[in-house]
Design a protein around this motif. Structure first.
Motif, mmCIF file in Angstrom:
data_model
loop_
_atom_site.group_PDB
_atom_site.id
_atom_site.type_symbol
_atom_site.label_atom_id
_atom_site.label_comp_id
_atom_site.label_asym_id
_atom_site.label_seq_id
_atom_site.Cartn_x
_atom_site.Cartn_y
_atom_site.Cartn_z
ATOM 1 N N ARG A 68 96.084 53.485 59.270
ATOM 2 C CA ARG A 68 96.363 54.206 60.498
ATOM 3 C C ARG A 68 95.373 55.350 60.642
ATOM 4 N N ALA A 102 106.762 50.174 61.215
ATOM 5 C CA ALA A 102 106.671 50.715 62.576
ATOM 6 C C ALA A 102 107.831 51.679 62.772
ATOM 7 N N VAL A 110 98.272 46.298 67.217
ATOM 8 C CA VAL A 110 98.302 47.646 67.793
ATOM 9 C C VAL A 110 98.397 47.528 69.316
ATOM 10 N N THR A 112 102.311 53.900 58.181
ATOM 11 C CA THR A 112 102.391 54.416 59.540
ATOM 12 C C THR A 112 102.861 55.855 59.499
ATOM 13 N N ASP A 147 98.288 41.670 61.898
ATOM 14 C CA ASP A 147 98.519 43.080 62.204
ATOM 15 C C ASP A 147 98.264 43.311 63.686
ATOM 16 N N THR A 160 104.682 46.766 65.512
ATOM 17 C CA THR A 160 104.320 48.016 66.160
ATOM 18 C C THR A 160 105.325 48.302 67.270
#
Length: 361
Positions: A268, A72, A160, A333, A158, A114
């Motif tokens: 991504r 991140a 987001v 990322t 994971d 993130t």
């Protein structure tokens, strides 16, 4: 002239680096390609040519991890945070001076990380605590989710953050399935879900029928949610869903199939909607053994050296390009001051490549 302040700072940095190195695994040398364009960037479709920078070369910016994951990027400080799962720590790579240091240890076997819309770190604690946390600007850790319907989460993987500040994460069993990425434990949730944390803090299971969901990302307009299914299709796949106004999803369809030897993990999406996917061997074996030095050996389907890297797909799932890496890529990322530097977490190392693409935000 070297001042006392600079000398002390240099000693401090050296001590920090040494401390970071003590827990490290193998560190591997890497020799970048000398010629432009870099042959490690392979064009599978002419549409990918515009994303390749002719005079950009693949770089190794950090090495020495046991299993690098969850990168991140934080533009305010110009640094990358990422997990080193078996070593139970979160690492920090600084673009300013190229230093590598330990950001947090122990880290409850953190996996996905993130940055939220307010610039705070949001983390999937993969084992032990099995929760979603947010690190506040003052360093305090806030627990966002640790149970669903009175039962512990399985193993958050994971994560987001959507533009409406809702948080979406996957919850497979990897961190509790054995002793490598955490501690073996019984699963609490009957299914392995994709969850949504609302702005009111309410946790909702939005997808319940995937077997060990893994990486996930939204399309640039956030009308689509993409999720990797680790097992059960029978190959690793990326499923596409329509995102509804009420936070539910519908119209499940398969976008990408990794076939019987490829591996999908984290990925991504760029501003054009292309999917940049971590890639490598899935460890599947040939059905019959071959003779190797007088022994019958079951070899892998496909060669890891041909599979390790990043596969780029169009929004329609068409292969566009491949970035060849010397290690399997777990996650990646976009970062850098211009959001055009691709950071790739790849087993023991972090690789970086400037591209003519920008991460969707």
């Amino acid at each position: 002239m070297i001042s006392r302040r600079n000398l002390v700072a240099g000693i401090g940095a050296g001590v920090a680096s040494a401390a970071a190195n003590r827990a490290m695994a193998q560190s591997f040398p890497f020799k970048p390609n000398q010629r432009y364009p870099d042959p490690a960037i392979e064009i599978l479709d002419p549409a990918f040519a515009k994303y390749r920078l002719y005079s950009s070369t693949l770089e190794q910016v950090a090495t020495g991890m046991r299993w690098a994951e969850g990168p991140a990027y934080f533009p305010e400080g110009g640094y990358l945070l990422f997990s080193d799962i078996p070593n139970n720590r979160i690492m920090k790579y600084s673009e300013k001076d190229g230093s590598l240091s330990v950001f947090r240890s122990p880290a409850n076997f953190a996996n996905g990380n993130t940055r939220d819309r307010q610039g705070r770190l949001v983390t999937c604690e993969h084992s032990v605590t099995r929760r979603i946390t947010r690190t506040e600007k003052n360093g305090k850790i806030t627990v966002l989710a640790d149970n669903f319907e009175g039962k512990r989460l399985n193993s958050p993987n994971d994560i987001v953050v959507k533009s409406d500040d809702t948080i979406w994460f996957t919850d497979p069993v990897f961190g509790i399935a054995g002793e490598w990425e955490g501690f073996k434990a019984k699963r609490a949730q009957d299914s392995t879900n994709v969850f949504r944390i609302g702005t009111d803090g309410k946790l909702t299971a939005v997808i319940t029928d995937l077997v060990n969901p893994n990486g996930l990302a939204f399309s640039p307009d956030e009308k689509k949610l993409y999720v990797v299914e680790w097992k059960g299709t029978p190959n690793r796949s990326i499923w596409s869903y329509d995102v509804n106004a009420d936070g539910t999803v519908s119209n499940k369809s398969k976008l990408i199939d990794a076939a019987d030897q490829g591996s999908l993990d984290g990925f991504r999406v760029d501003r054009d909607g292309n999917l940049w996917c971590g890639w490598g061997s899935n460890g599947a074996l040939q059905s019959e053994p071959t003779d190797v030095g007088g022994r019958k050996v079951y070899q892998l389907k496909g060669k890891p050296e041909d599979l390790d890297g990043v596969m780029v797909f169009s929004p329609q799932g068409k292969p566009l390009g491949f970035i060849r890496l010397p290690e399997r890529c777990e996650n990646l990322t976009f970062g850098g001051p211009k959001n055009n530097r691709l950071y790739m977490a790849s087993c023991h190392s972090i690789y970086a490549l400037y591209v003519d693409a920008h991460g969707a935000t």
